[in-house]
Design an enzyme around this catalytic site. Structure first.
Site, mmCIF file in Angstrom:
data_model
loop_
_atom_site.group_PDB
_atom_site.id
_atom_site.type_symbol
_atom_site.label_atom_id
_atom_site.label_comp_id
_atom_site.label_asym_id
_atom_site.label_seq_id
_atom_site.Cartn_x
_atom_site.Cartn_y
_atom_site.Cartn_z
ATOM 1 N N TYR A 107 -11.243 -33.812 47.646
ATOM 2 C CA TYR A 107 -11.547 -33.807 45.813
ATOM 3 C C TYR A 107 -12.882 -34.456 45.747
ATOM 4 O O TYR A 107 -12.952 -35.418 46.367
ATOM 5 C CB TYR A 107 -10.230 -34.506 45.272
ATOM 6 C CG TYR A 107 -10.488 -34.603 43.811
ATOM 7 C CD1 TYR A 107 -10.444 -33.545 43.049
ATOM 8 C CD2 TYR A 107 -11.163 -35.793 43.407
ATOM 9 C CE1 TYR A 107 -10.460 -33.850 41.565
ATOM 10 C CE2 TYR A 107 -11.777 -35.940 42.003
ATOM 11 C CZ TYR A 107 -11.109 -34.920 41.307
ATOM 12 O OH TYR A 107 -11.527 -35.170 39.785
ATOM 13 N N GLU A 194 -15.799 -31.075 38.433
ATOM 14 C CA GLU A 194 -14.751 -30.972 39.337
ATOM 15 C C GLU A 194 -14.632 -29.975 40.424
ATOM 16 O O GLU A 194 -14.800 -28.871 39.939
ATOM 17 C CB GLU A 194 -13.374 -31.326 38.700
ATOM 18 C CG GLU A 194 -12.297 -31.396 39.589
ATOM 19 C CD GLU A 194 -10.872 -31.572 38.945
ATOM 20 O OE1 GLU A 194 -10.693 -32.836 38.459
ATOM 21 O OE2 GLU A 194 -10.133 -30.631 38.647
#
Length: 383
Positions: A107, A194
């Site tokens: 991530y 993101e």
């Protein structure tokens, strides 16, 4: 303003972030054509702005062209729902993307940290799942780096993040990706960029999914972004408010709020909650409280069938309270709503304004507490 996955990936790719090949389709025929052109297994991914698309059935692996078409037929036009979004969203388009062979998922995200007046970059070796879940269950798995927005992410910061995530062997590629992610946020006035997952594949590190949120307050600088706006993803009431220049967020309560000033609007909502009520919206009509904006705002509030009462909380600064009161009455005479109202006026000529409201048989309050309590009582009577 939220961007779709394919839009966010296109922007990131301009900053050197490697993404897997993919194209948007609106029909099964288009999906079939794209899958044929890619010539290898593909992922069919619903382009809706909700988390947990995979669990809701909106992301499907397709081993060949026939499977890609079948999956597209099953996803397009379908209402996707999950616990996060019980109302759901209808899928209007899908992304047909090259199905990369994944070794491990990570991530990587960046957002604005107002407390430190900086950008916080977050990385985790636990990718492919919602970062909120990781933060809750294993907060130590998230590494944070604070970045000066005037400088962007520096090389030593990117290296620190890479080693912390176990990507030391791919430090050069990771540094390019992380710096591109942060610069994308800075250059586009985004509040969030993101990549989840950032995947390690046979072709190296690659952004297989992306999310991006632009700050609405900066859109006057980002004129290009209007071309990317998807009206189907907006609440109709929020679209109307945006076009009228009103700050509005729809909520789940039953007390409509019309306030001039963002801070005052937050205080109004808090006070309603204190007296056992639930606000139906956040709404800031701005400092002037002009009659045309009051009318537009009230139409938006009353379009919500859940609204059982409406509370006005207006502070008269430059605009006088008697002028505001007259404007409110004129709007009510035009709209003739069947929902009870209560008005709290404060500031310049507030007493004169209250007299005008009382003469029109409209409940007027002198304090925020009094108005909130009355609005809750009125809503409870109609529930």
């Amino acid at each position: 303003m939220k961007l779709h996955e394919y839009q966010a990936k296109e922007l990131l790719a301009r900053y050197g972030v490697p993404v897997n090949e993919g194209y948007v389709a609106n029909t099964p025929d288009e999906v079939e054509q794209i899958a044929t052109r890619i010539g290898k297994p593909v992922m069919i991914k619903a382009q809706v702005m909700m988390g947990g698309r995979g669990k809701a059935g909106g992301v499907k692996y397709s081993k060949d062209v026939a499977a890609a078409r079948q999956n597209a037929e099953n996803i397009l036009g379908r209402l996707l729902q999950n616990e996060q979004n019980p109302k759901g969203e209808v899928v209007q388009r899908v992304l047909v993307a090259d199905a990369a062979d994944i070794t491990k998922e990570y991530y990587l995200g960046a957002t604005v940290d107002r407390g430190t007046k900086s950008i916080v970059v977050m990385g985790s070796a636990e990718g492919g799942v919602e970062i909120e879940q990781v933060a809750k269950e294993n907060p130590d798995a998230i590494i944070k780096i604070y970045v000066d927005p005037r400088l962007g992410l520096l090389d030593f910061q990117a290296r620190e993040l890479a080693f912390g995530m176990g990507l030391g062997a791919h430090i050069r590629d990771f540094t390019r990706i992380a710096k591109g992610l942060v610069q994308t946020l800075i250059d586009h006035d985004a509040s969030l960029t993101e990549i989840n997952p950032l995947a390690l594949t046979s072709r190296g590190l690659m952004a297989l999914d992306a999310k991006m949120v632009l700050d609405d307050n900066s859109l006057f600088r980002q004129k290009w972004a209007e071309e990317l706006r998807d009206p189907a993803e907006e609440e109709e009431s929020e679209r109307q408010a945006r076009e009228a220049g009103i700050s509005f967020v729809k909520l789940d309560g039953n007390i409509g709020c019309m306030v001039n000033g963002a801070g005052l609007a937050m205080a109004t909502m808090d006070t309603i909650k204190e007296y056992g009520g639930t606000p139906a919206n956040f709404l800031d009509i701005g400092g002037g409280a002009r009659e045309d904006k009051v009318e537009a705002a009230l139409r938006i509030i009353l379009s919500d069938p859940n609204v059982k009462s409406v509370m006005f909380n207006i502070f008269g600064g430059i605009t006088r309270g008697d002028v505001v009161a007259t404007g409110i009455i004129n709007v009510l005479n035009t709209l003739k709503p069947n929902v009870p109202m209560v008005v709290r006026l404060a500031g310049t000529n507030a007493e004169e304004g209250r007299q005008i409201l009382e003469a029109a048989h409209l409940p007027a309050a002198t304090t925020l507490d009094e108005a909130a309590q009355k609005a809750v009582e009125l809503a409870n009577r109609r529930s």
